[in-house]
Design an enzyme around this catalytic site. Structure first.
Site, PDB file in Angstrom:
ATOM      1  N   SER A 142     -61.506  17.781 -43.256  1.00  0.00           N
ATOM      2  CA  SER A 142     -61.564  17.746 -41.794  1.00  0.00           C
ATOM      3  C   SER A 142     -62.907  17.187 -41.315  1.00  0.00           C
ATOM      4  O   SER A 142     -63.224  16.043 -41.649  1.00  0.00           O
ATOM      5  CB  SER A 142     -61.260  19.153 -41.256  1.00  0.00           C
ATOM      6  OG  SER A 142     -60.832  19.078 -39.934  1.00  0.00           O
TER       7      SER A 142
HETATM    8  N1  LIG Z   1     -60.195  26.730 -37.640  1.00  0.00           N
HETATM    9  C1  LIG Z   1     -61.023  26.028 -36.701  1.00  0.00           C
HETATM   10  C2  LIG Z   1     -60.247  24.870 -36.119  1.00  0.00           C
HETATM   11  C3  LIG Z   1     -60.554  23.630 -36.835  1.00  0.00           C
HETATM   12  O1  LIG Z   1     -61.306  23.659 -37.762  1.00  0.00           O
HETATM   13  C4  LIG Z   1     -59.956  22.367 -36.395  1.00  0.00           C
HETATM   14  C5  LIG Z   1     -59.004  22.360 -35.365  1.00  0.00           C
HETATM   15  C6  LIG Z   1     -58.448  21.145 -34.963  1.00  0.00           C
HETATM   16  C7  LIG Z   1     -58.826  19.967 -35.573  1.00  0.00           C
HETATM   17  C8  LIG Z   1     -59.772  19.969 -36.582  1.00  0.00           C
HETATM   18  C9  LIG Z   1     -60.338  21.170 -36.988  1.00  0.00           C
HETATM   19  N2  LIG Z   1     -61.316  21.226 -37.970  1.00  0.00           N
HETATM   20  C10 LIG Z   1     -61.963  20.192 -38.530  1.00  0.00           C
HETATM   21  O2  LIG Z   1     -62.988  20.346 -39.190  1.00  0.00           O
HETATM   22  C11 LIG Z   1     -61.569  26.935 -35.630  1.00  0.00           C
HETATM   23  O3  LIG Z   1     -61.174  28.077 -35.587  1.00  0.00           O
HETATM   24  O4  LIG Z   1     -62.446  26.508 -34.876  1.00  0.00           O
END
Ligand SMILES: N[C@@H](CC(=O)c1ccccc1NC=O)C(=O)O
Length: 291
Positions: A142
């Site tokens: 991500s």
């Molecule tokens: N679990 C994360 C959400 C997240 O990491 C995320 C959500 C949408 C698109 C990309 C994401 N993360 C990328 O590093 C949170 O709670 O902030």
């Protein structure tokens, strides 16, 4: 002689003293030589969590690492692995409620500067990534994938004291931030991008790896660039991977591009570990296929 990797050291180290997230975990044989074995490489992981989630950390690499170390299905790639490292780094916090804790209110490029400090530490301590040092692969999930590609273009020009990574592996990565915000109008997305990069939309485009003209000039033509993505990812769409594929196709290393199709949700791929391990397996096989 067994070629099986036998980790003797699984430790957390501080690569900086500014705050408690400047740490990394390392899992290497104790007797690691400073002289690299060219048939092996280090796996270096950069976790995700939208640059701000306190729930994600260097430990996100554990499920994949444990699968690779302990499952017969990965015995083919084990002889290629010299060790594992996973990096913690400073995080952003909501601009509506900024954190006062050191290392929790980062704005770009502070996150990336931590990654660089961690790599410098690995290079000094273990000779990983030095011009005459061990080969390494950068793996990111991500926003970690975003940073894996961003850091690559600052490591690889000659004169930096680094060798090019053998491969860069992006998993469920964010590569085109304006496109991400267009495809996901949920305010959460705009919020985390703003928290990390500030309000300037130009900044969001400038930091997007798809717009990094330097990447193609810096990786060698033998660097494997892997884009791994799951059909089941509910948080990041294939459009990110497609945009990065197109950007990479303009790089010198384009003949080494690898696209890996994974299964599982955005977080399943690291929480269960199979997705991350599979992306690593295919990448290592590609790196060493000509031998
Ligand atoms: N679990 C994360 C959400 C997240 O990491 C995320 C959500 C949408 C698109 C990309 C994401 N993360 C990328 O590093 C949170 O709670 O902030």
């Amino acid at each position: 002689m067994s070629s099986t990797f036998n980790p003797e050291l699984d430790e957390s180290f501080e690569y900086g003293t500014a705050h408690d997230l400047q740490t990394l975990t390392v899992d290497v044989p104790n007797s690691l030589s400073k002289t690299p074995d060219p048939s092996k490489c280090f796996l270096i992981y950069i976790h995700g969590g939208a640059w701000r989630s306190p729930a994600q950390s260097a430990a996100d690499f554990d499920p994949a690492r444990n699968l690779i170390l302990n499952t017969a299905a990965y015995s083919d790639i084990l002889p290629r692995i010299a060790g594992f490292a996973s990096i913690n780094y400073g995080l952003s916090s909501p601009s509506s409620n900024p954190s006062r804790i050191p290392g929790r209110n980062y704005k770009y490029p502070q996150h990336l500067q931590d990654i660089r400090l961690a790599l410098d530490w690995l290079r000094e301590r273990y000779n990983i990534g030095a011009t005459d040092g061990w080969n390494y692969i950068l793996i990111g999930h991500s926003c970690g994938a975003t940073m894996a590609f961003q850091i690559t273009s600052s490591l690889t020009p000659s004169g930096t004291g680094y060798r090019s990574p053998l491969a860069v592996v992006g998993i469920e990565g964010l590569y085109d931030l304006p496109l991400l915000l267009k495809n996901f109008p949920d305010p959460f997305y705009r919020q985390f991008v703003t928290d990390a990069f500030g309000d300037s939309e130009q900044n969001w485009a400038d930091w997007s790896p798809v717009n990094d003209a330097k990447l193609g000039d810096t990786v060698t033509s033998s660097t494997v660039l892997t884009i791994a993505h799951s059909d089941d990812d509910e948080l990041v769409d294939w459009a990110q991977a497609e945009a990065m594929k197109l950007a990479i196709s303009k790089c010198k290393g384009k003949e080494k591009t690898l696209v890996v199709s994974l299964k599982g949700s955005h977080d399943d791929v690291w929480q269960k570990g199979v997705g991350v391990a599979e992306a690593i397996r295919q990448t290592l096989n590609k790196c060493y296929e000509t031998e």
